[in-house]
Enzyme design. Structure first.
Site, PDB file in Angstrom:
ATOM      1  N   GLN A 130     -16.459  17.958  -4.677  1.00 28.82           N
ATOM      2  CA  GLN A 130     -17.044  17.271  -3.519  1.00 28.82           C
ATOM      3  C   GLN A 130     -16.399  17.829  -2.247  1.00 28.82           C
ATOM      4  O   GLN A 130     -15.195  17.656  -2.043  1.00 28.82           O
ATOM      5  CB  GLN A 130     -16.762  15.766  -3.621  1.00 28.82           C
ATOM      6  CG  GLN A 130     -17.221  14.972  -2.426  1.00 28.82           C
ATOM      7  CD  GLN A 130     -16.814  13.500  -2.518  1.00 28.82           C
ATOM      8  OE1 GLN A 130     -15.836  13.163  -3.178  1.00 28.82           O
ATOM      9  NE2 GLN A 130     -17.554  12.650  -1.864  1.00 28.82           N
ATOM     10  N   GLU A 248     -20.121   6.527  -5.318  1.00 29.74           N
ATOM     11  CA  GLU A 248     -18.679   6.803  -5.418  1.00 29.74           C
ATOM     12  C   GLU A 248     -17.896   5.500  -5.406  1.00 29.74           C
ATOM     13  O   GLU A 248     -16.889   5.343  -6.080  1.00 29.74           O
ATOM     14  CB  GLU A 248     -18.220   7.699  -4.253  1.00 29.74           C
ATOM     15  CG  GLU A 248     -16.699   7.828  -4.182  1.00 29.74           C
ATOM     16  CD  GLU A 248     -16.197   9.107  -3.520  1.00 29.74           C
ATOM     17  OE1 GLU A 248     -16.942   9.728  -2.759  1.00 29.74           O
ATOM     18  OE2 GLU A 248     -15.047   9.465  -3.791  1.00 29.74           O
TER      19      GLU A 248
HETATM   20  C1  LIG Z   1      -6.404  11.791  -4.769  1.00 36.41           C
HETATM   21  C2  LIG Z   1      -7.406  12.137  -3.715  1.00 36.41           C
HETATM   22  C3  LIG Z   1      -8.540  12.857  -4.054  1.00 36.41           C
HETATM   23  C4  LIG Z   1      -9.467  13.191  -3.076  1.00 36.41           C
HETATM   24  N1  LIG Z   1     -10.556  13.940  -3.450  1.00 36.41           N
HETATM   25  C5  LIG Z   1     -11.443  14.322  -2.489  1.00 36.41           C
HETATM   26  C6  LIG Z   1     -12.549  15.168  -2.837  1.00 36.41           C
HETATM   27  O1  LIG Z   1     -12.733  15.562  -4.002  1.00 36.41           O
HETATM   28  N2  LIG Z   1     -13.391  15.554  -1.850  1.00 36.41           N
HETATM   29  C7  LIG Z   1     -13.233  15.140  -0.552  1.00 36.41           C
HETATM   30  O2  LIG Z   1     -14.067  15.500   0.272  1.00 36.41           O
HETATM   31  N3  LIG Z   1     -12.180  14.362  -0.191  1.00 36.41           N
HETATM   32  C8  LIG Z   1     -11.288  13.945  -1.123  1.00 36.41           C
HETATM   33  N4  LIG Z   1     -10.218  13.160  -0.775  1.00 36.41           N
HETATM   34  C9  LIG Z   1     -10.010  12.844   0.644  1.00 36.41           C
HETATM   35  C10 LIG Z   1     -10.341  11.415   1.027  1.00 36.41           C
HETATM   36  O3  LIG Z   1     -11.726  11.185   0.997  1.00 36.41           O
HETATM   37  C11 LIG Z   1      -9.753  11.200   2.435  1.00 36.41           C
HETATM   38  O4  LIG Z   1      -8.350  11.255   2.293  1.00 36.41           O
HETATM   39  C12 LIG Z   1     -10.169   9.874   3.022  1.00 36.41           C
HETATM   40  O5  LIG Z   1     -11.524   9.903   3.378  1.00 36.41           O
HETATM   41  C13 LIG Z   1      -9.326   9.505   4.264  1.00 36.41           C
HETATM   42  O6  LIG Z   1      -9.333  10.540   5.192  1.00 36.41           O
HETATM   43  P1  LIG Z   1      -7.958  11.120   5.803  1.00 36.41           P
HETATM   44  O7  LIG Z   1      -7.039  11.424   4.690  1.00 36.41           O
HETATM   45  O8  LIG Z   1      -8.335  12.197   6.750  1.00 36.41           O
HETATM   46  O9  LIG Z   1      -7.321   9.896   6.612  1.00 36.41           O
HETATM   47  P2  LIG Z   1      -7.760   9.355   8.047  1.00 36.41           P
HETATM   48  O10 LIG Z   1      -9.235   9.228   8.093  1.00 36.41           O
HETATM   49  O11 LIG Z   1      -7.101  10.183   9.082  1.00 36.41           O
HETATM   50  O12 LIG Z   1      -7.141   7.901   8.023  1.00 36.41           O
HETATM   51  C14 LIG Z   1      -5.767   7.648   8.315  1.00 36.41           C
HETATM   52  C15 LIG Z   1      -5.553   6.143   8.338  1.00 36.41           C
HETATM   53  O13 LIG Z   1      -6.343   5.543   9.387  1.00 36.41           O
HETATM   54  C16 LIG Z   1      -7.168   4.506   8.861  1.00 36.41           C
HETATM   55  N5  LIG Z   1      -8.461   4.510   9.553  1.00 36.41           N
HETATM   56  C17 LIG Z   1      -9.251   5.592   9.803  1.00 36.41           C
HETATM   57  N6  LIG Z   1     -10.383   5.204  10.436  1.00 36.41           N
HETATM   58  C18 LIG Z   1     -10.326   3.855  10.563  1.00 36.41           C
HETATM   59  C19 LIG Z   1     -11.197   2.866  11.127  1.00 36.41           C
HETATM   60  N7  LIG Z   1     -12.375   3.207  11.667  1.00 36.41           N
HETATM   61  N8  LIG Z   1     -10.814   1.572  11.083  1.00 36.41           N
HETATM   62  C20 LIG Z   1      -9.615   1.212  10.519  1.00 36.41           C
HETATM   63  N9  LIG Z   1      -8.741   2.105   9.981  1.00 36.41           N
HETATM   64  C21 LIG Z   1      -9.094   3.404  10.003  1.00 36.41           C
HETATM   65  C22 LIG Z   1      -7.358   4.864   7.394  1.00 36.41           C
HETATM   66  O14 LIG Z   1      -7.653   3.700   6.627  1.00 36.41           O
HETATM   67  C23 LIG Z   1      -5.990   5.439   7.042  1.00 36.41           C
HETATM   68  O15 LIG Z   1      -5.087   4.394   6.766  1.00 36.41           O
HETATM   69  C24 LIG Z   1      -9.270  12.798  -1.728  1.00 36.41           C
HETATM   70  C25 LIG Z   1      -8.135  12.066  -1.382  1.00 36.41           C
HETATM   71  C26 LIG Z   1      -7.210  11.741  -2.350  1.00 36.41           C
HETATM   72  C27 LIG Z   1      -6.002  10.955  -1.938  1.00 36.41           C
END
Ligand SMILES: Cc1cc2nc3c(=O)[nH]c(=O)nc-3n(C[C@H](O)[C@H](O)[C@H](O)COP(=O)(O)OP(=O)(O)OC[C@H]3O[C@@H](n4cnc5c(N)ncnc54)[C@H](O)[C@@H]3O)c2cc1C
Length: 390
Positions: A130, A248
């Protein structure tokens, strides 16, 4: 809410149980077995075993028979999930394809896509990744900057994805790409189905705190994909992604409940081994997480009943994700508190191997992040399910 299964569903249970007991090698069920293998070996064993399971008719339980599925009921799928956990069956190598891509293809794919994607996916001939998250776009997915420029019948794609599960072992990747130059936010994005086995695609592993590298980074440098390999309409990828994410986030938490309930027993056994089971604070903790797990079971049966009655859960899927992920994390926080100063040990004085349990405790930190963080699920539930003001 219906808490029972039909006679046909119970018959399916015994057929599946017999197959699993004859086809899972004993050593695979030994605690620590999977952790003792390197990523490549673990992937290969699971890929082959799952293909054999599909050949025996135990895959795509609820999917139409015309696409290689079994044409079963939601009840059979719930039984399948339960029995797989009960038998200590290995985890799927194709979770993104099975759980998210296939239902989306069945809902909005072309006939050619249904034929080309679903059968090979069931037999693990194609393992899917993904490609949503980027270094500058996670929760705010619409901030993505991977670009696709039209060149004849193809798009030429440049950009980077990150946290991509199976990045190193995947064959294809369903990718969110901005295909309309100058478009902003939710508009002008397409979901392209890109072949990872080409010179323009590079995958690099990322090491997790458990030591495994289940995810990684994917770089597109003039990668090519046919414009026909777009899921949903070109430029309408946001709608496709929202549909996919509702899968998902999961319709029912039955399989999670079954797995967590077994883990609860393992954690309670550790408490007994350490003599912590008489501590009133530990007993209180254990009772609280057990109650959370039983609530998860009842909610999951409620959801299952609704799905069987043909109800589309839509944004309510966020509530199930929130419930199972937070219950799971609470469970493993109790484990950490029970261990106390033993948390750094690999084995307990009685020889109990703690490594698989430590692995689960570490993994539990991730489940409130992937598939949309808990904060994001709460926003969705508040705005889209409860209708609260933004
Ligand atoms: C084990 C694992 C597997 C994964 N596999 C995939 C994969 O196969 N493909 C893929 O595309 N992605 C994958 N991901 C990524 C995952 O989808 C993202 O980590 C997730 O969407 C959060 O994005 P970020 O890490 O950029 O955090 P951010 O979006 O930067 O968030 C940081 C913090 O801010 C908070 N936050 C952000 N926006 C808001 C809001 N509007 N209101 C309140 N709080 C908010 C979040 O809750 C979090 O605590 C994976 C992640 C993990 C940990």
């Amino acid at each position: 809410m219906d808490l029972t299964f039909t006679a046909a569903e119970e018959e399916f249970r015994s057929e599946l149980r017999s197959w699993l007991s004859a086809n899972i090698p004993q050593e695979w069920t030994r605690p620590g077995f999977w952790e003792s293998l390197d990523d490549d070996e673990s992937f290969r064993l699971r890929r082959d075993w799952e293909r054999d399971k599909a050949d025996a008719g135990f895959a795509g339980i609820q999917w139409p028979t015309e696409y290689g599925g079994r044409g079963g009921t939601p009840g059979m799928k719930a039984i399948y999930d339960e029995e797989m956990v009960r038998a200590h069956a290995p985890r799927t190598v194709n979770p993104l394809g099975l759980t998210f891509l296939a239902p989306t293809v069945m809902a909005i794919g072309t006939d050619a896509q249904k034929k080309e994607i679903i059968g090979p996916l069931l037999r693990n001939e194609v393992v899917w990744c993904q490609g949503f998250s980027e270094p500058g776009a996670g929760s705010d997915l619409a901030a993505l900057s991977t670009k696709g420029v039209r060149d004849g019948d193809d798009f030429v794609v440049n950009g980077q994805k990150v946290w991509t599960t199976n990045a190193v072992h995947g064959d294809k990747i369903f990718t969110m790409v901005r295909t309309e130059a100058g478009s902003e936010k939710h508009r002008g994005i397409s979901m392209l189905l890109i072949d990872m086995d080409q010179p323009g695609v590079t995958a690099r592993p990322l090491r997790q705190m458990s030591g495994a590298s289940e995810f990684g980074e994917v770089f597109f440098d003039d990668a090519r994909v046919a414009a026909a390999d777009c899921l949903g309409e070109i430029g309408d990828g946001w709608r496709t992604a929202m549909l996919l994410l509702s899968f998902e986030r999961g319709a029912s938490g039955i399989s999670q409940y079954t797995e967590f309930r077994r883990q609860y027993d393992e954690i309670a056994a550790v408490a007994r081994t350490l003599g912590r089971d008489t501590d009133p604070v530990v007993r209180d903790d254990l009772a609280r997480v057990l109650t959370e797990l039983e609530c998860l079971k009842l909610h999951s049966m409620h959801v299952l009943t609704q799905v069987e009655q043909g109800r589309d859960l839509g944004f309510e899927a966020s509530m199930t994700k929130l419930q199972w992920s937070e219950a799971f994390q609470d469970l493993w926080e109790v484990y950490d508190r029970i261990l106390g100063e033993h948390a750094t040990l690999d084995t307990l004085p009685d020889g109990t191997d703690l490594r698989p349990l430590h692995g689960q405790a570490m993994w539990s930190r991730s489940v409130t992040i992937w598939g949309g963080s808990s904060q994001v699920q709460r926003n969705i539930t508040a705005e889209r399910v409860l209708g609260l003001p933004r």
